[in-house]
Design an enzyme around this catalytic site. Structure first.
Site, PDB file in Angstrom:
ATOM      1  N   CYS A   2     -92.038 -56.779 -38.242  1.00  0.00           N
ATOM      2  CA  CYS A   2     -92.928 -55.826 -38.917  1.00  0.00           C
ATOM      3  C   CYS A   2     -93.804 -55.161 -37.857  1.00  0.00           C
ATOM      4  CB  CYS A   2     -93.828 -56.577 -39.889  1.00  0.00           C
ATOM      5  SG  CYS A   2     -92.921 -57.581 -41.067  1.00  0.00           S
ATOM      6  N   ARG A  27     -90.099 -50.363 -36.804  1.00  0.00           N
ATOM      7  CA  ARG A  27     -90.084 -51.831 -36.792  1.00  0.00           C
ATOM      8  C   ARG A  27     -89.900 -52.402 -38.185  1.00  0.00           C
ATOM      9  NH1 ARG A  27     -91.983 -54.618 -32.507  1.00  0.00           N
ATOM     10  NH2 ARG A  27     -92.613 -56.318 -33.846  1.00  0.00           N
ATOM     11  N   TRP A  74     -91.033 -55.381 -42.705  1.00  0.00           N
ATOM     12  CA  TRP A  74     -89.587 -55.608 -42.687  1.00  0.00           C
ATOM     13  C   TRP A  74     -89.419 -56.965 -43.358  1.00  0.00           C
ATOM     14  CZ3 TRP A  74     -85.350 -52.867 -41.668  1.00  0.00           C
ATOM     15  CH2 TRP A  74     -84.149 -53.547 -41.567  1.00  0.00           C
ATOM     16  N   ASN A 100     -96.929 -60.599 -38.598  1.00  0.00           N
ATOM     17  CA  ASN A 100     -95.529 -60.364 -38.246  1.00  0.00           C
ATOM     18  C   ASN A 100     -94.982 -61.693 -37.759  1.00  0.00           C
ATOM     19  OD1 ASN A 100     -93.046 -59.400 -37.415  1.00  0.00           O
ATOM     20  ND2 ASN A 100     -93.798 -58.801 -35.395  1.00  0.00           N
ATOM     21  N   GLY A 101     -93.935 -62.194 -38.424  1.00  0.00           N
ATOM     22  CA  GLY A 101     -93.348 -63.479 -38.022  1.00  0.00           C
ATOM     23  C   GLY A 101     -92.898 -64.247 -39.249  1.00  0.00           C
ATOM     24  N   GLU A 481     -64.569 -56.209 -31.125  1.00  0.00           N
ATOM     25  CA  GLU A 481     -65.945 -55.702 -31.189  1.00  0.00           C
ATOM     26  C   GLU A 481     -66.295 -54.929 -29.919  1.00  0.00           C
ATOM     27  OE1 GLU A 481     -67.945 -55.132 -33.362  1.00  0.00           O
ATOM     28  OE2 GLU A 481     -69.858 -54.852 -32.362  1.00  0.00           O
ATOM     29  N   LYS A 485     -67.397 -50.988 -29.882  1.00  0.00           N
ATOM     30  CA  LYS A 485     -68.644 -50.499 -29.261  1.00  0.00           C
ATOM     31  C   LYS A 485     -68.339 -49.329 -28.327  1.00  0.00           C
ATOM     32  CE  LYS A 485     -71.102 -51.714 -31.389  1.00  0.00           C
ATOM     33  NZ  LYS A 485     -70.629 -52.386 -32.520  1.00  0.00           N
ATOM     34  N   GLU A 488     -67.267 -46.158 -30.245  1.00  0.00           N
ATOM     35  CA  GLU A 488     -68.352 -45.580 -31.056  1.00  0.00           C
ATOM     36  C   GLU A 488     -69.308 -44.739 -30.234  1.00  0.00           C
ATOM     37  OE1 GLU A 488     -70.455 -47.643 -34.498  1.00  0.00           O
ATOM     38  OE2 GLU A 488     -70.050 -49.204 -33.035  1.00  0.00           O
ATOM     39  N   HIS A 504     -45.419 -58.258 -26.611  1.00  0.00           N
ATOM     40  CA  HIS A 504     -44.633 -57.724 -27.741  1.00  0.00           C
ATOM     41  C   HIS A 504     -44.812 -56.226 -27.875  1.00  0.00           C
ATOM     42  CE1 HIS A 504     -43.647 -61.804 -28.912  1.00  0.00           C
ATOM     43  NE2 HIS A 504     -44.930 -62.120 -28.784  1.00  0.00           N
ATOM     44  N   LYS A 603     -75.491 -44.672 -39.751  1.00  0.00           N
ATOM     45  CA  LYS A 603     -75.873 -46.088 -39.594  1.00  0.00           C
ATOM     46  C   LYS A 603     -75.378 -46.907 -40.776  1.00  0.00           C
ATOM     47  CE  LYS A 603     -77.532 -49.741 -37.900  1.00  0.00           C
ATOM     48  NZ  LYS A 603     -76.737 -50.400 -36.854  1.00  0.00           N
TER      49      LYS A 603
HETATM   50  C1  AGP Z   1     -70.782 -50.945 -36.020  1.00  0.00           C
HETATM   51  O1  AGP Z   1     -71.312 -50.680 -34.741  1.00  0.00           O
HETATM   52  C2  AGP Z   1     -70.748 -49.716 -36.888  1.00  0.00           C
HETATM   53  N1  AGP Z   1     -72.013 -49.089 -36.975  1.00  0.00           N
HETATM   54  C3  AGP Z   1     -70.064 -49.969 -38.219  1.00  0.00           C
HETATM   55  O2  AGP Z   1     -68.761 -50.441 -37.972  1.00  0.00           O
HETATM   56  C4  AGP Z   1     -70.762 -50.991 -39.150  1.00  0.00           C
HETATM   57  O3  AGP Z   1     -70.627 -52.286 -38.615  1.00  0.00           O
HETATM   58  C5  AGP Z   1     -70.078 -50.952 -40.519  1.00  0.00           C
HETATM   59  O4  AGP Z   1     -70.262 -49.663 -41.056  1.00  0.00           O
HETATM   60  C6  AGP Z   1     -70.610 -52.002 -41.490  1.00  0.00           C
HETATM   61  O5  AGP Z   1     -71.976 -51.771 -41.717  1.00  0.00           O
HETATM   62  P1  AGP Z   1     -72.828 -52.931 -42.455  1.00  0.00           P
HETATM   63  O6  AGP Z   1     -72.786 -54.115 -41.577  1.00  0.00           O
HETATM   64  O7  AGP Z   1     -74.184 -52.331 -42.611  1.00  0.00           O
HETATM   65  O8  AGP Z   1     -72.157 -53.204 -43.768  1.00  0.00           O
END
Ligand code: AGP
Length: 608
Positions: A2, A27, A74, A100-101, A481, A485, A488, A504, A603
């Site tokens: 927070c 935050r 938060w 905050n905590g 992953e 990254k 993206e 394969h 996001k």
């Molecule tokens: C991950 O870096 C991306 N922003 C995206 O794949 C994300 O993980 C996915 O849209 C799922 O989002 P969520 O975890 O909020 O459900």
């Protein structure tokens, strides 16, 4: 996490506190509040939602007081609501607290206080602090707070003002940041420098266990009873960088926050002496675990990768069959849900449409739903029977980083909790699992310190147009992953692949223009990974090797080597992903990409 802001001085406090709250909104932004001393009387205003909701409440008020506290929340305990918004007060309504905590022992303290006649108005852990101070207020505010700090366990950055002592702000810090800003005939306190950067660049960072007393003309800091002579630090940031507290991007800030986020997610859930895992969230729904025979994990993107790691963890530790499905696939495949099945939905935002729809599909078969979420009160959390919250704090960067590592921590805790509930784990095994987890925070810090080393590697490869990421076992989801990254944030094509599958087909891709990131993590597959490296090198490929088992042999084979600290095999994915996050970040920066808001992405994907 927070945001806290406090002001005491010669100016009207409310405008300064409101401005500070807006600077801290990154935050936490599910609710907010302000308390101001007006002619010696406390006035409190709170609102659910963004800061502007609070502003709408206040703008008709003529508030001229010179001392005020503000908080943007938060949520960790208690859904986002006006009642749960800070500042919180006591029965007398003569004092307020912002915090905050996480107060780990708040339930026991709250029960005791209620039995003594205290009346609570919120579901939060913070409100307990206000009532405890009230019980000790005859000692004076500073001594009362010192007494209370001896009774609470957990993390806190807090500030208190009171009608009884209207010329001061009392502050305290343990494991959550709190910074004092020094001014002329005025002083400030905040969770982060941005809160008051427009008014003060001379700051004092409170240390863990310290208490501070701010008046208009003086600041005193105490370690216990002893006053500490402090030296202020001059802040050089410009305000544009301030919300990122000195980091160039939220993504880098959030990568670096991971040790703290991991620590907050563990807090109150793992007892080191006994190895016991406490997931309070299952208290009313313990039957879910006792009757659990099969787990179906559903998620999207990075959260789906976390689910893949979760499969390895839960099958290995809890011996429960786990399947992992993309949410968008699960929702349409007429899934088989038998009586012992539980759906586990993983989502940072708690708003991903496909994951929400997968929950609705499971509900048609009356399947119990557990979710791992990072946003209290989100749609997915509201649709779940049990919610296991990660305490990563707001994740602003589109590329998910600290959410992923805290999801893995939560899955590890869940695996142990299931095993303990079903009696599969001896205490000695539990203690070892928990001790390994506790050691993780420091090891994650060590990895963050390797930023410059990773940046050097990024400089060598950022102009490549294709990457391969290879792993085996739990290293395979981490390879996925790491590739995601890079895709993206740098727009470079990258593919994660199970290393054993190279022969394969994909090995046809190998040449000097296709760097391969290889996760050679200790365990039964380590030698096989060395074999994969040989295969790639013998075909003219270049390898960036990430390992926790450094040897002269692997050092000779790698074109670039990233060594991560040793940890237990189940926890290695949490450390292994951090260098991959940094590699993607630095490559993207070198390419001049919009790291925090990459093209075409959002996001939270709240549409199908
Ligand atoms: C991950 O870096 C991306 N922003 C995206 O794949 C994300 O993980 C996915 O849209 C799922 O989002 P969520 O975890 O909020 O459900």
């Amino acid at each position: 996490m927070c945001g806290i802001i406090g002001y005491i001085g010669h100016r009207k406090a409310v405008p300064i506190v409101l401005e500070g709250l807006k600077k801290l909104e990154y935050r936490g932004y599910d609710s907010s509040g302000i308390a101001v001393l007006e002619d010696g009387a406390l006035k409190r205003f709170r609102a659910e939602g963004k800061i502007r909701k609070l502003e709408e409440k206040i703008h008709k008020e003529n508030l001229s007081g010179n001392i005020a506290l503000g908080h943007t929340r938060w949520a960790t305990h208690g859904r986002p609501s006006e009642e749960n918004a800070h500042p919180h007060t006591d029965c007398s309504k003569r004092l307020v607290v912002v915090h905050n905590g996480i107060i780990e022992n708040y339930l026991a303290l709250k029960t005791q206080l209620i039995s003594e006649g205290h009346r609570f108005e919120s579901e939060t852990d913070t409100e307990v602090i206000a009532h405890l101070i009230e019980d000790n207020v005859s000692k004076g505010l500073l001594e009362a707070l010192r007494t209370v700090l001896g009774e609470i366990n957990g993390s806190y950055a807090l500030a208190v003002i009171s009608e009884d002592e209207p010329d001061k702000i009392i502050v305290a810090r343990s494991k959550s940041p709190l910074i004092i800003g020094l001014g002329k005939d005025e002083n400030f306190v905040g969770s982060d420098v941005p809160a008051f950067l427009n008014y003060s660049r001379q700051v004092v960072y409170l240390e863990d266990g310290e208490v501070g007393v701010l008046t208009k003309n003086e600041v005193k800091v105490y370690k216990g009873e002893v006053e500490r002579k402090f030296r202020s630090v001059s802040i050089k940031w410009d305000s544009a960088m301030s919300e990122k507290t000195g980091f160039d991007h939220f993504m880098l800030k959030e990568i670096c926050e991971q040790p703290r986020a991991i620590e907050e997610t563990i807090r109150g859930r793992a007892e080191i002496d006994t190895g016991r895992i406490y997931l309070e969230e299952f208290k009313q729904k313990h039957v879910l675990i006792e009757k659990l025979e099969r787990l179906v994990i559903t998620a999207c993107g990075t959260s789906w990768h976390a689910g893949l790691v979760g499969k390895y963890l839960i099958e290995d530790i809890a011996r429960i069959p786990v399947e992992v499905d993309y949410a968008a696939e699960f929702r349409y495949r007429n899934p088989i849900i038998d009586p012992g099945t539980v759906l586990l939905a993983i989502s940072q935002s708690g708003e991903t449409a496909d994951t929400l729809a997968a929950i609705e599909e499971a509900r048609k078969s009356r399947c119990p739903v557990v979710s791992i979420c990072n946003v209290v009160g989100s749609s997915i959390s509201r649709e779940s029977d049990v919610v296991l919250y990660t305490h990563a704090g707001p994740e602003i960067g589109v590329a998910s980083t600290k959410a992923f590592t805290t999801q893995l921590v939560m899955l590890y805790l869940l695996a142990i909790n299931i095993a303990q509930t079903k009696g599969f784990l001896k205490q000695a095994e539990s203690i070892e699992l928990v001790q390994n987890l506790r050691l993780l925070v420091k090891k994650a810090d060590e990895l963050i310190d390797k930023k410059e080393e990773i940046q050097r590697i990024a400089r060598k490869y950022y102009q490549n147009r294709n990457f391969l990421y290879l792993g085996r076992g739990k290293g395979f989801p981490v390879a996925l992953e790491g590739a995601l990254k890079l895709k993206e944030v740098s727009y470079i094509h990258a593919e994660g692949y199970p290393a054993a599958e190279m022969k394969h087909g994909p090995i046809a891709l190998i040449d000097k223009n296709m760097p391969v990131v290889v996760l050679a993590l200790k365990g039964r597959r380590y030698e096989k990974m060395l074999g994969n490296i040989e295969e790639i090198k013998s075909r003219g490929g270049r390898v960036i090797v990430l390992t926790d088992e450094e040897s002269p042999e692997i050092r000779k084979m790698a074109d670039d080597l990233i060594v991560i600290p040793h940890t237990s095999i189940p926890l290695s994915p949490i450390l292994a992903v951090i260098p991959l996050q940094l590699l993607a970040y630095y490559i993207a920066v070198l390419k001049g990409c919009d790291v925090d808001q990459p093209r075409n992405l959002a996001k939270s994907v709240t549409v199908e």
